[in-house]
Motif scaffolding. Structure first.
Motif, PDB file in Angstrom:
ATOM      1  N   HIS A   1       0.732  -1.306  -0.230  1.00  0.00           N
ATOM      2  CA  HIS A   1      -0.056   0.159   0.001  1.00  0.00           C
ATOM      3  C   HIS A   1       0.880   1.370   0.068  1.00  0.00           C
ATOM      4  CE1 HIS A   1      -2.564  -3.275   1.888  1.00  0.00           C
ATOM      5  NE2 HIS A   1      -3.458  -2.740   1.308  1.00  0.00           N
TER       6      HIS A   1
ATOM      7  N   TYR B   1      -0.430   5.147   0.017  1.00  0.00           N
ATOM      8  CA  TYR B   1      -1.592   5.405   0.683  1.00  0.00           C
ATOM      9  C   TYR B   1      -0.992   6.217   2.176  1.00  0.00           C
ATOM     10  CZ  TYR B   1      -5.757   5.106   3.568  1.00  0.00           C
ATOM     11  OH  TYR B   1      -6.848   5.298   4.497  1.00  0.00           O
ATOM     12  N   ASN B   2      -1.466   7.386   2.547  1.00  0.00           N
ATOM     13  CA  ASN B   2      -1.133   8.121   3.712  1.00  0.00           C
ATOM     14  C   ASN B   2       0.681   7.928   3.892  1.00  0.00           C
ATOM     15  OD1 ASN B   2      -3.225   9.103   4.096  1.00  0.00           O
ATOM     16  ND2 ASN B   2      -4.009   7.663   5.629  1.00  0.00           N
TER      17      ASN B   2
ATOM     18  N   ASN C   1       2.529   5.415   4.442  1.00  0.00           N
ATOM     19  CA  ASN C   1       3.281   4.230   3.990  1.00  0.00           C
ATOM     20  C   ASN C   1       4.666   4.188   3.517  1.00  0.00           C
ATOM     21  OD1 ASN C   1       1.074   3.066   5.245  1.00  0.00           O
ATOM     22  ND2 ASN C   1       0.164   2.241   3.575  1.00  0.00           N
TER      23      ASN C   1
ATOM     24  N   TYR D   1       0.728   2.420  13.716  1.00  0.00           N
ATOM     25  CA  TYR D   1       0.152   2.759  12.454  1.00  0.00           C
ATOM     26  C   TYR D   1      -0.132   1.851  11.465  1.00  0.00           C
ATOM     27  CZ  TYR D   1      -0.079   5.440   8.035  1.00  0.00           C
ATOM     28  OH  TYR D   1      -0.848   5.630   6.672  1.00  0.00           O
ATOM     29  N   TYR D   2       0.829   0.819  11.364  1.00  0.00           N
ATOM     30  CA  TYR D   2       0.419  -0.587  10.598  1.00  0.00           C
ATOM     31  C   TYR D   2      -0.689  -1.133  11.061  1.00  0.00           C
ATOM     32  CZ  TYR D   2       0.992  -5.507  10.055  1.00  0.00           C
ATOM     33  OH  TYR D   2       0.708  -7.040   9.461  1.00  0.00           O
TER      34      TYR D   2
ATOM     35  N   TYR E   1      -3.117  -0.067  12.896  1.00  0.00           N
ATOM     36  CA  TYR E   1      -4.127   0.934  12.627  1.00  0.00           C
ATOM     37  C   TYR E   1      -4.806   0.842  11.205  1.00  0.00           C
ATOM     38  CZ  TYR E   1      -7.124   5.377  12.269  1.00  0.00           C
ATOM     39  OH  TYR E   1      -7.971   5.986  11.836  1.00  0.00           O
ATOM     40  N   GLN E   2      -3.723   0.951  10.287  1.00  0.00           N
ATOM     41  CA  GLN E   2      -4.102   0.740   8.921  1.00  0.00           C
ATOM     42  C   GLN E   2      -4.884  -0.595   8.606  1.00  0.00           C
ATOM     43  OE1 GLN E   2      -3.966   3.039   6.438  1.00  0.00           O
ATOM     44  NE2 GLN E   2      -3.805   4.395   8.195  1.00  0.00           N
TER      45      GLN E   2
ATOM     46  N   ASN F   1      -8.706  -0.912   7.019  1.00  0.00           N
ATOM     47  CA  ASN F   1      -8.860  -1.726   5.894  1.00  0.00           C
ATOM     48  C   ASN F   1      -9.924  -3.011   5.982  1.00  0.00           C
ATOM     49  OD1 ASN F   1      -7.305  -0.356   4.407  1.00  0.00           O
ATOM     50  ND2 ASN F   1      -5.445  -1.948   4.405  1.00  0.00           N
TER      51      ASN F   1
END
Length: 134
Positions: free
Chosen positions: A80, A83-84, A86, A122-123, A125-126, A130
């Motif tokens: 990804h 995305y943001n 990443n 963060y990982y 949370y992402q 998803n």
């Protein structure tokens, strides 16, 4: 400077740590003493490699758990990449890992590892976002 000299220089401290702690240290680790001066034990042997530090501190399971988490999060960031944050975390974590190969204590030092440790929540949370969106 020859290739042999570079290999010697990169492996000498790790080999000296194995000689100091014994081969059993690679299986179960020796606790904080495996980190040597990084953990506040200046008279203990140090491997001068963050990856080898993990092996000496916690053994093979500790190192494999770190590698599993690192690879899994990096795979997600790469998959990804646009995305943001990443791309930022992907590149910074590669630099962090490259630093770990040559610098002792990278994993434990906040100034060096802060981006890696911030990338993990963060990982997760992402991944949760998803799942909810799917």
């Amino acid at each position: 400077v020859t290739i042999d000299y570079l290999i010697y220089r990169l492996t000498w401290f790790s080999q000296a740590s194995i000689d100091y702690f014994g081969i059993k240290a690679l299986v179960l680790g020796v606790g904080v003493w495996g980190g040597g001066g990084v953990m506040g034990f200046p008279n203990e042997a140090t491997s001068h490699s963050g990856i080898f530090d993990l092996l000496l501190v916690g053994g093979i399971i500790y190192l494999l758990l770190f590698l599993f988490i690192f690879i899994k999060s990096q795979y997600y960031f790469y998959k990804h990449i646009n995305y943001n944050l990443n791309k930022f975390f992907f590149v910074c974590n590669i630099i962090f890992f490259a630093n770990m190969i040559f610098i002792s204590g990278s994993y434990f030092h906040p100034a060096i590892s802060i981006i890696f440790w911030l990338s993990l929540p963060y990982y997760f949370y992402q991944k949760d976002i998803n799942k909810i969106q799917s």
